[in-house]
Design a protein around this motif. Structure first.
Motif, PDB file in Angstrom:
ATOM      1  N   PRO A 126      -3.767  -2.710   4.316  1.00 49.00           N
ATOM      2  CA  PRO A 126      -3.767  -1.277   4.015  1.00 49.00           C
ATOM      3  C   PRO A 126      -4.334  -0.436   5.147  1.00 49.00           C
ATOM      4  N   VAL A 163       8.532  -1.293  10.123  1.00 49.32           N
ATOM      5  CA  VAL A 163       8.764  -1.977  11.401  1.00 49.32           C
ATOM      6  C   VAL A 163       7.536  -2.809  11.773  1.00 49.32           C
ATOM      7  N   ALA A 164       6.346  -2.201  11.662  1.00 46.20           N
ATOM      8  CA  ALA A 164       5.114  -2.930  12.003  1.00 46.20           C
ATOM      9  C   ALA A 164       4.941  -4.125  11.068  1.00 46.20           C
ATOM     10  N   ALA A 171       0.817  -1.207   0.000  1.00 46.32           N
ATOM     11  CA  ALA A 171       0.000   0.000   0.000  1.00 46.32           C
ATOM     12  C   ALA A 171       0.857   1.266   0.000  1.00 46.32           C
ATOM     13  N   VAL A 204       7.059 -11.645  11.429  1.00 42.22           N
ATOM     14  CA  VAL A 204       7.676 -12.523  12.427  1.00 42.22           C
ATOM     15  C   VAL A 204       6.606 -13.350  13.138  1.00 42.22           C
ATOM     16  N   LEU A 205       5.487 -12.702  13.468  1.00 39.61           N
ATOM     17  CA  LEU A 205       4.391 -13.406  14.137  1.00 39.61           C
ATOM     18  C   LEU A 205       3.853 -14.527  13.239  1.00 39.61           C
ATOM     19  N   PRO A 238       8.089   3.410  10.439  1.00 39.03           N
ATOM     20  CA  PRO A 238       7.222   2.641  11.343  1.00 39.03           C
ATOM     21  C   PRO A 238       6.347   1.627  10.592  1.00 39.03           C
ATOM     22  N   VAL A 249      -0.907   3.390  10.909  1.00 42.46           N
ATOM     23  CA  VAL A 249       0.473   3.648  11.328  1.00 42.46           C
ATOM     24  C   VAL A 249       0.980   4.937  10.688  1.00 42.46           C
ATOM     25  N   CYS A 306       7.071  -6.908  12.189  1.00 38.71           N
ATOM     26  CA  CYS A 306       6.515  -7.570  13.371  1.00 38.71           C
ATOM     27  C   CYS A 306       5.437  -8.573  12.966  1.00 38.71           C
ATOM     28  N   ALA A 346      -1.657  -0.079   7.657  1.00 32.35           N
ATOM     29  CA  ALA A 346      -0.646   0.840   7.134  1.00 32.35           C
ATOM     30  C   ALA A 346      -1.119   2.283   7.278  1.00 32.35           C
ATOM     31  N   TRP A 359       5.568 -22.039  12.573  1.00 33.89           N
ATOM     32  CA  TRP A 359       6.492 -22.952  13.246  1.00 33.89           C
ATOM     33  C   TRP A 359       5.768 -23.773  14.313  1.00 33.89           C
ATOM     34  N   LEU A 360       4.890 -23.091  15.100  1.00 33.17           N
ATOM     35  CA  LEU A 360       4.281 -23.756  16.249  1.00 33.17           C
ATOM     36  C   LEU A 360       3.034 -24.571  15.908  1.00 33.17           C
ATOM     37  N   PHE A 361       2.276 -24.145  14.907  1.00 38.62           N
ATOM     38  CA  PHE A 361       0.961 -24.755  14.726  1.00 38.62           C
ATOM     39  C   PHE A 361       0.790 -25.558  13.445  1.00 38.62           C
ATOM     40  N   LEU A 421       6.116 -17.429  13.361  1.00 40.16           N
ATOM     41  CA  LEU A 421       6.003 -18.129  14.636  1.00 40.16           C
ATOM     42  C   LEU A 421       4.790 -19.060  14.629  1.00 40.16           C
ATOM     43  N   VAL A 422       3.666 -18.558  14.114  1.00 41.19           N
ATOM     44  CA  VAL A 422       2.453 -19.382  14.047  1.00 41.19           C
ATOM     45  C   VAL A 422       2.705 -20.588  13.141  1.00 41.19           C
TER      46      VAL A 422
END
Lengths: 327, 421
Positions: B173, B192-193, B51, B199-200, B189, B179, B196, B176, B206-208, B203-204
């Motif tokens: 969007p 950066v967001a 966006a 990365v989350l 920013p 932010v 984040c 975005a 990897w774990l689920f 992680l999901v």
């Protein structure tokens, strides 16, 4: 790992990441208090002064600034007015700036000699060029409009002309009649950019269609443009109105450096390539009758250079980290 | 035969399978929900960047629009070939999760790198890396959805996944925008967001998300052998024929904008209309596809697209035209995108599923690209009206051919029986 452990890890990570992103955003917000803070007092048209967009990193980035033309390297006076593109004449300035938002949108602001904001006009697109007529009455600007092209990968331009006295706005030059090589011409793919004014009624600009560009002479009373010369982009009319400095496409666009800064004599239609051999993507500005100034990429996005307008001499760097000078 | 956790529980508890509506969603494996969540979160991350990208590059970095066009072309074009490689890699050792994870990780790394890249070549390189990541992960992810679902529930599994994916694309969007306005038009920013969120998502994953064991040993030869199978080859041919006749989204929106003379600032809202309909209809149409035959729903989806052309050619105008076109356009996607994968999945042996899906997706993408070029040329030569007529005739013809091709498959295949199993 049990489901419970995995859920705890994800929730914990989500909280941490949210805190990190929010913290960073808030810190960035604190870096820039509101824009357009009151800064140094700059008066347009003061002799011996260059007004320009300051490109240096720091609190004054993208603000209009001024230096004495005798010492362009001296400390800059920061007006506090944020502009992406700027031009001025006879005490009237046109400041084009980006507006925050999801889609590219801009604001064209008419300012007076003391840089006070008078009227403003919103539109969609990214600021590209702007010019004010010598009398200060007419203003024109060009923006890049996304999503307005065939493939979606190219940008198309939109050029507007404003009569600052009456407030009459021509939102798009594409409404004008086009006379190409003496005959009326219509095409869906017409684009205009880079208006330069001769007076309050007459102007020059670039017309593009079917992959080619033309210098056109326009008339705001007749609402018409006619083609004069091929392969001319971003024309800039000399103070005496006899010559046009422009970008001439001399190489394929694939190499990324297609343009040669050139001057066209409007009486003889003779082209003079200038001594600047690097590709210039800017609408040049005449410093006086004998020199033009233009932008080249620099460490902070743009440096300003000058070169004689008759093809002689060598390019000279006027100042670093600056754009859109008004002399 | 695959048994999802829900069905095992049903069997153990002796629950009657009467509650058809609940059963419809219970047939969707937890793994598919997990993959949907990964796609949702990752799409928020990706669409945030998409966006603001034009603004960042042209207004922020001062890239000339010419260079932007170049970068944009690179960005769009880099995906196709790596998709084949990703599918093949995932098959060879049955490491779908690992290959998809590598793709997600590469895209996640691209977000902070974009912030650091100051020059045009650097930005272009980062964007290409981002696209490579997307290309690599698509086929293994779809193969994992397919492998995790029983043959009779493929449609709803892909429907749910695509609905979650689109939710992320719609939210991106908005995030975005939030932010950007909170940070006074500062771009970092947003990046950066976006990082984040990426990365989350990782992680999901990897774990689920659980990998499917066994079924390894896919090779280039095995993937090519699959293409020689008559049913899969007919499906690929149908998808390619219909793909060539599909007018690309940007043309549909452009035609719509011209038809109603929509102010340019509202232009970016048109895709939102399509996505919203897609989101609403993806699961219902997936369930319908499982019950009534996926080939039929796939063809019906293209009939929706034909109706879009019809509306654009009709004298209808105003809000009715916009609403009708966007609803039908969203329905077209809901009935074709995930459904095509759901048709293809059961036709492919487990060991070559990712590779086979990658071939189908790449073929369809190339066909659509060719169709888009042809339509652009037709528009330039004949004008939009005639070009659209040509597109409609071409789509109707392709639809008839595809119906013949898929019809032959359906009468011979056990598609219906599987759905009832």
């Amino acid at each position: 790992m049990t489901l419970r452990t995995r859920l705890l890890i994800v929730v914990g990570a989500a909280v941490l990441l949210a805190v990190a992103a929010t913290g960073y955003t808030l810190r960035a917000a604190a870096r820039h208090p509101a824009h357009t803070g009151a800064g140094a007092r700059i008066v347009l048209g003061t002799p011996g002064q260059i007004v320009f967009r300051d490109m240096r990193m720091g609190p004054g980035k993208d603000h209009l600034a001024a230096v004495a033309s005798a010492s362009p390297g001296a400390p800059r006076a920061d007006s506090g007015l944020v502009c992406a593109r700027f031009h001025a004449a006879a005490g009237t300035g046109l400041c084009l700036r980006n507006r925050p938002g999801l889609t590219p949108s801009y604001e064209a602001v008419v300012v007076d000699a003391a840089l006070r904001e008078h009227r403003s006009y919103d539109g969609a697109g990214i600021p590209s060029r702007t010019r004010v007529s010598p009398s200060g009455r007419m203003a024109a600007w060009t923006v890049f409009v996304s999503g307005d092209s065939y493939g979606g990968t190219n940008f198309s331009t939109r050029t507007s002309i404003l009569d600052t006295r009456t407030g009459h706005l021509v939102p798009s030059l594409e409404q004008y009649r086009v006379i190409k090589d003496g005959a009326p011409y219509r095409s869906a793919d017409i684009n205009f950019w880079g208006v330069t004014f001769a007076d309050d009624q007459h102007f020059y600009a670039t017309l593009a269609t079917r992959g080619k560009t033309w210098l056109v002479a326009g008339d705001t009373a007749k609402r018409q443009v006619r083609t004069l010369h091929q392969n001319v982009e971003c024309p800039s009319l000399s103070p005496d109105g006899t010559r046009v400095a422009y970008k001439k496409r001399v190489r394929s666009a694939a190499g990324g450096n297609p343009w040669r800064l050139t001057v066209l004599d409007l009486r003889t239609m003779r082209e003079t390539p200038l001594a600047e051999t690097r590709s210039v993507d800017d609408q040049a500005v005449w410093v006086d009758g004998g020199q033009v100034a233009y932008s080249l990429p620099g460490d902070y996005g743009s440096d300003l250079w000058t070169v004689p307008a008759d093809g002689s001499g060598t390019p000279h760097r006027l100042m670093t980290a600056a754009l859109n000078p008004v002399f | 035969m695959y048994l999802s956790a829900g069905r095992v529980a049903d069997a153990a508890g002796g629950v009657a399978r009467r509650d058809a509506g609940r059963r419809a969603l219970r047939l969707v494996a937890p793994n598919v929900v997990a993959l949907g969540a990964v796609s949702l979160i990752t799409d928020v991350s990706a669409e945030m960047v998409t966006a603001v990208l034009p603004l960042y590059l042209v207004a922020g970095l001062g890239l000339s629009p010419l260079a932007f066009g170049f970068v944009d072309g690179l960005y769009g074009g880099a995906g196709a070939l790596v998709r084949l490689a990703g599918g093949h890699l995932a098959d060879r050792r049955a490491r779908h999760k690992l290959v998809a994870g590598a793709g997600y990780a590469l895209s996640a790394l691209a977000k902070p790198a974009l912030m650091a890249a100051g020059s045009v070549p650097a930005v272009a390189a980062v964007l290409v890396a981002d696209r490579v990541g997307k290309g690599v992960r698509t086929a293994p992810r779809d193969a994992l959805i397919s492998l995790s679902s029983p043959p009779g529930a493929q449609g709803r599994a892909f429907g749910l996944h695509r609905a979650m994916d689109t939710t992320g694309a719609l939210l991106g969007p908005l995030v975005a925008f939030a932010v950007l306005s909170a940070a006074h038009q500062d771009y970092d920013p947003v990046f950066v967001a976006s990082t984040c969120f990426a990365v989350l998502g990782l992680l999901v994953l990897w774990l689920f998300v659980r990998d499917r064991d066994g079924a390894a040993g896919g090779s280039v030869r095995a993937t090519l052998t699959v293409l020689r199978g008559a049913r899969f080859a007919r499906l690929c041919a149908s998808a390619a024929l219909l793909g060539v006749s599909t007018v690309s989204d940007s043309f549909v929106y452009l035609l719509l904008q011209r038809a109603v003379d929509l102010p340019v600032r509202y232009f970016p809202l048109l895709p939102v209309g399509t996505a919203a309909t897609y989101l609403l209809l993806a699961v219902p149409l997936g369930v319908v596809a499982d019950r009534a035959g996926r080939g039929r729903v796939f063809l019906a989806g293209h009939a929706f697209l034909l109706l879009v052309y019809g509306l654009l050619l009709s004298p209808l105008g105003g809000a009715a035209l916009v609403a009708g076109c966007l609803a039908l356009h969203g329905a077209f996607y809901a009935a074709t995108d995930g459904v095509l994968m759901a048709i293809a999945g059961p036709l492919l042996p487990e060991g070559t599923r990712a590779g086979g899906l990658a071939v189908l997706q790449t073929g369809q993408a190339l066909a659509r690209f060719g169709g888009s070029l042809a339509f652009g040329a037709a528009w330039t030569w004949w004008g939009p009206h005639t070009a659209l007529w040509a597109g409609a005739v071409s789509l109707a013809t392709a639809g008839a051919c595809a119906a013949a091709l898929l019809g032959a498959r359906r009468s011979a295949g056990p598609d219906r029986q599987e759905a009832e199993a």
